[in-house]
Design a protein around this motif. Structure first.
Motif, PDB file in Angstrom:
ATOM      1  N   ALA A  75       5.906  11.206   7.361  1.00 30.14           N
ATOM      2  CA  ALA A  75       6.364  12.499   6.831  1.00 30.14           C
ATOM      3  C   ALA A  75       7.761  12.408   6.226  1.00 30.14           C
ATOM      4  CB  ALA A  75       6.349  13.541   7.949  1.00 30.14           C
ATOM      5  N   ASP A  76       8.433  11.288   6.443  1.00 31.27           N
ATOM      6  CA  ASP A  76       9.837  11.199   6.025  1.00 31.27           C
ATOM      7  C   ASP A  76      10.205   9.730   5.811  1.00 31.27           C
ATOM      8  OD1 ASP A  76      12.379  12.108   5.448  1.00 31.27           O
ATOM      9  OD2 ASP A  76      12.518  13.374   7.237  1.00 31.27           O
ATOM     10  N   GLY A  77      11.404   9.516   5.292  1.00 38.27           N
ATOM     11  CA  GLY A  77      12.020   8.191   5.250  1.00 38.27           C
ATOM     12  C   GLY A  77      11.139   7.077   4.698  1.00 38.27           C
ATOM     13  N   LEU A  78      11.150   5.953   5.396  1.00 37.19           N
ATOM     14  CA  LEU A  78      10.470   4.763   4.895  1.00 37.19           C
ATOM     15  C   LEU A  78       8.950   4.968   4.838  1.00 37.19           C
ATOM     16  CD1 LEU A  78      12.443   1.952   6.817  1.00 37.19           C
ATOM     17  CD2 LEU A  78      13.011   3.095   4.669  1.00 37.19           C
ATOM     18  N   GLY A  79       8.395   5.662   5.852  1.00 33.65           N
ATOM     19  CA  GLY A  79       6.943   5.880   5.885  1.00 33.65           C
ATOM     20  C   GLY A  79       6.489   6.720   4.708  1.00 33.65           C
ATOM     21  N   MET A  80       7.282   7.717   4.352  1.00 31.42           N
ATOM     22  CA  MET A  80       6.944   8.552   3.195  1.00 31.42           C
ATOM     23  C   MET A  80       6.994   7.697   1.913  1.00 31.42           C
ATOM     24  SD  MET A  80       8.693  12.095   1.903  1.00 31.42           S
ATOM     25  CE  MET A  80      10.311  11.472   1.540  1.00 31.42           C
ATOM     26  N   ALA A  81       8.036   6.892   1.790  1.00 31.60           N
ATOM     27  CA  ALA A  81       8.177   6.057   0.586  1.00 31.60           C
ATOM     28  C   ALA A  81       7.014   5.076   0.471  1.00 31.60           C
ATOM     29  CB  ALA A  81       9.505   5.297   0.622  1.00 31.60           C
ATOM     30  N   ILE A  82       6.591   4.510   1.594  1.00 33.08           N
ATOM     31  CA  ILE A  82       5.452   3.568   1.574  1.00 33.08           C
ATOM     32  C   ILE A  82       4.184   4.318   1.153  1.00 33.08           C
ATOM     33  CG2 ILE A  82       3.972   2.106   3.025  1.00 33.08           C
ATOM     34  CD1 ILE A  82       6.549   1.553   4.754  1.00 33.08           C
ATOM     35  N   SER A  83       3.965   5.503   1.740  1.00 30.20           N
ATOM     36  CA  SER A  83       2.759   6.286   1.415  1.00 30.20           C
ATOM     37  C   SER A  83       2.714   6.634  -0.073  1.00 30.20           C
ATOM     38  CB  SER A  83       2.730   7.582   2.230  1.00 30.20           C
ATOM     39  OG  SER A  83       2.731   7.290   3.597  1.00 30.20           O
ATOM     40  N   LEU A  84       3.855   7.072  -0.618  1.00 26.86           N
ATOM     41  CA  LEU A  84       3.888   7.449  -2.039  1.00 26.86           C
ATOM     42  C   LEU A  84       3.604   6.233  -2.925  1.00 26.86           C
ATOM     43  CD1 LEU A  84       7.026   9.812  -2.038  1.00 26.86           C
ATOM     44  CD2 LEU A  84       4.631  10.504  -2.172  1.00 26.86           C
ATOM     45  N   CYS A  85       4.192   5.114  -2.556  1.00 22.39           N
ATOM     46  CA  CYS A  85       4.011   3.892  -3.344  1.00 22.39           C
ATOM     47  C   CYS A  85       2.547   3.431  -3.288  1.00 22.39           C
ATOM     48  CB  CYS A  85       4.947   2.821  -2.795  1.00 22.39           C
ATOM     49  SG  CYS A  85       4.952   1.312  -3.730  1.00 22.39           S
ATOM     50  N   TYR A  86       1.943   3.507  -2.108  1.00 24.00           N
ATOM     51  CA  TYR A  86       0.526   3.130  -1.963  1.00 24.00           C
ATOM     52  C   TYR A  86      -0.350   4.039  -2.833  1.00 24.00           C
ATOM     53  CZ  TYR A  86       1.051  -0.145   1.982  1.00 24.00           C
ATOM     54  OH  TYR A  86       1.346  -1.228   2.771  1.00 24.00           O
ATOM     55  N   ALA A  87      -0.124   5.343  -2.712  1.00 19.45           N
ATOM     56  CA  ALA A  87      -0.974   6.291  -3.456  1.00 19.45           C
ATOM     57  C   ALA A  87      -0.797   6.129  -4.960  1.00 19.45           C
ATOM     58  CB  ALA A  87      -0.654   7.714  -3.014  1.00 19.45           C
ATOM     59  N   GLU A  88       0.447   5.911  -5.398  1.00 17.97           N
ATOM     60  CA  GLU A  88       0.703   5.714  -6.839  1.00 17.97           C
ATOM     61  C   GLU A  88      -0.074   4.522  -7.383  1.00 17.97           C
ATOM     62  OE1 GLU A  88       4.919   5.148  -7.364  1.00 17.97           O
ATOM     63  OE2 GLU A  88       5.305   7.237  -6.795  1.00 17.97           O
ATOM     64  N   ASN A  89      -0.360   3.578  -6.504  1.00 17.74           N
ATOM     65  CA  ASN A  89      -1.064   2.369  -6.931  1.00 17.74           C
ATOM     66  C   ASN A  89      -2.551   2.402  -6.600  1.00 17.74           C
ATOM     67  OD1 ASN A  89       0.898   0.162  -8.065  1.00 17.74           O
ATOM     68  ND2 ASN A  89       2.024   1.342  -6.532  1.00 17.74           N
ATOM     69  N   GLY A  90      -3.061   3.622  -6.330  1.00 19.51           N
ATOM     70  CA  GLY A  90      -4.511   3.798  -6.208  1.00 19.51           C
ATOM     71  C   GLY A  90      -5.078   3.622  -4.822  1.00 19.51           C
ATOM     72  N   MET A  91      -4.218   3.509  -3.810  1.00 20.31           N
ATOM     73  CA  MET A  91      -4.748   3.389  -2.443  1.00 20.31           C
ATOM     74  C   MET A  91      -5.049   4.771  -1.874  1.00 20.31           C
ATOM     75  SD  MET A  91      -2.261   0.351  -1.002  1.00 20.31           S
ATOM     76  CE  MET A  91      -2.993   0.200   0.615  1.00 20.31           C
ATOM     77  N   LYS A  92      -5.960   4.807  -0.896  1.00 21.23           N
ATOM     78  CA  LYS A  92      -6.271   6.048  -0.192  1.00 21.23           C
ATOM     79  C   LYS A  92      -5.467   6.016   1.107  1.00 21.23           C
ATOM     80  CE  LYS A  92     -10.778   5.964  -2.286  1.00 21.23           C
ATOM     81  NZ  LYS A  92     -12.164   5.572  -2.171  1.00 21.23           N
ATOM     82  N   VAL A  93      -4.624   7.031   1.281  1.00 21.57           N
ATOM     83  CA  VAL A  93      -3.644   6.959   2.363  1.00 21.57           C
ATOM     84  C   VAL A  93      -3.852   8.049   3.406  1.00 21.57           C
ATOM     85  CG1 VAL A  93      -1.175   6.835   2.897  1.00 21.57           C
ATOM     86  CG2 VAL A  93      -1.977   6.145   0.637  1.00 21.57           C
ATOM     87  N   VAL A  94      -3.910   7.647   4.666  1.00 16.77           N
ATOM     88  CA  VAL A  94      -3.857   8.623   5.750  1.00 16.77           C
ATOM     89  C   VAL A  94      -2.403   8.706   6.194  1.00 16.77           C
ATOM     90  CG1 VAL A  94      -4.636   9.283   8.046  1.00 16.77           C
ATOM     91  CG2 VAL A  94      -6.223   8.169   6.462  1.00 16.77           C
TER      92      VAL A  94
END
Ligand SMILES: NC(=O)c1ccc[n+]([C@@H]2O[C@H](COP(=O)([O-])OP(=O)(O)OC[C@H]3O[C@@H](n4cnc5c(N)ncnc54)[C@H](O)[C@@H]3O)[C@@H](O)[C@H]2O)c1
Length: 269
Positions: free
Chosen positions: A18-37
């Motif tokens: 929801a914040d910080g590094l985990g949020m940045a990782i999630s956004l980066c994954y999704a931007e590159n076509g991954m499905k993120v929980v």
């Protein structure tokens, strides 16, 4: 040309997202076509991350889970499989810090609490996710455990945090060997000092002063930089990398800085 398209459609769970590094990782994954929980204890902020991803055309869902609770972690992995039909990867990112104090001033309750999130949470994430990745027959499974510079070096006034993060690296190396033949890479990433909510309302000049002292580069890390490392580790470009603790700290873990006078400083002009 080398690209990251191999991550497309991979399903990943990110804790503390929801914040910080985990949020940045999630956004980066999704931007590159991954499905993120996207998972966190903070529902409001977690849902915002999901909305942000969806508004940009990405694929994500939220699941509330406290990583210190076994039933939550199992529920999270089950949710990922029920929602997307499979699991390829887990980023064990959720973690808390403790107040900086000398070792004897920590209570055993503080020790238990921190380790239940920062170490036991990582173990439980790996325990359930590894089974789901194996059952999914993922040809490119991955587990990324977010440790810390404090998992590589001792730190005064940080004994319990540092012990948990050293433990994360031990878990990482051992699990990497357990799954090396079964298409799951397991790595730790060890951030130095990043600009996340750990800084609270600290004024900009205090943050900059700290960065000058504690970061060899003189700046704090941008969470997106951890996102990029996590993307590489999730991609097929990194299939031969496992069991390592990768520093992302501008050189902080490389050694001590000794001041020196340059004979030709004009080359910087
Ligand atoms: N920021 C840094 O400089 C830095 C440096 C080294 C390591 N780390 C590590 O990186 C990870 C992320 O740190 P950050 O700086 O982004 O922190 P952050 O506080 O910005 O974000 C952490 C997230 O984890 C969530 N969280 C806390 N306890 C949880 C629990 N029990 N279950 C599920 N979610 C929980 C919080 O709600 C928050 O959204 C942590 O493991 C931290 O130890 C951070």
């Amino acid at each position: 040309m080398t690209d990251f398209s191999s991550v497309k459609d991979k399903v990943a769970v990110v804790t503390g997202a929801a914040d910080g590094l985990g949020m940045a990782i999630s956004l980066c994954y999704a931007e590159n076509g991954m499905k993120v929980v996207v998972s966190d204890i903070n529902v409001e902020k977690g849902m915002k991350v999901v909305e942000d991803i969806k508004s940009k055309g990405g694929e994500a869902s939220f699941f509330k889970a406290d990583v210190s609770k076994e039933e939550d972690v199992k529920g999270l992995v089950d949710f990922a499989v029920e929602t997307y039909g499979r699991l390829d990867g887990l980023v064990n990112n959720a973690g808390i810090a403790a107040e900086n104090r000398p070792t004897h001033e920590y209570s055993t309750q503080e020790f238990d609490k921190l380790l239940s999130i920062d170490l036991k949470g990582v173990f439980m994430g790996m325990k359930f996710a590894a089974q789901a990745i194996l059952k999914s027959k993922s040809s490119s499974g991955f587990i990324i455990n977010v440790a810390s510079l404090a998992g590589i070096l001792g730190n005064s006034s940080m004994a319990i945090y540092s012990s948990a993060k050293h433990g994360v690296i031990g878990l990482t190396k051992s699990a990497a060997l357990d799954y090396a033949q079964y298409n799951i890479t397991v790595n730790a990433v060890c951030p130095g000092t990043f600009r996340t909510s750990v800084w609270g309302q600290a004024p900009e000049e205090v943050i900059n002063e700290y960065a000058k002292i504690f970061s060899p580069s003189g700046r704090l890390g941008d969470p997106k930089e951890v996102g990029h490392l996590a993307l590489f580790l999730a991609s097929d470009l990194a299939r031969y990398i496992s069991g390592t603790a990768i520093s992302i700290d501008a050189g902080s873990s490389a050694g001590k800085i000794t001041p020196s006078r340059w004979s030709n400083p004009e080359i910087l002009d």
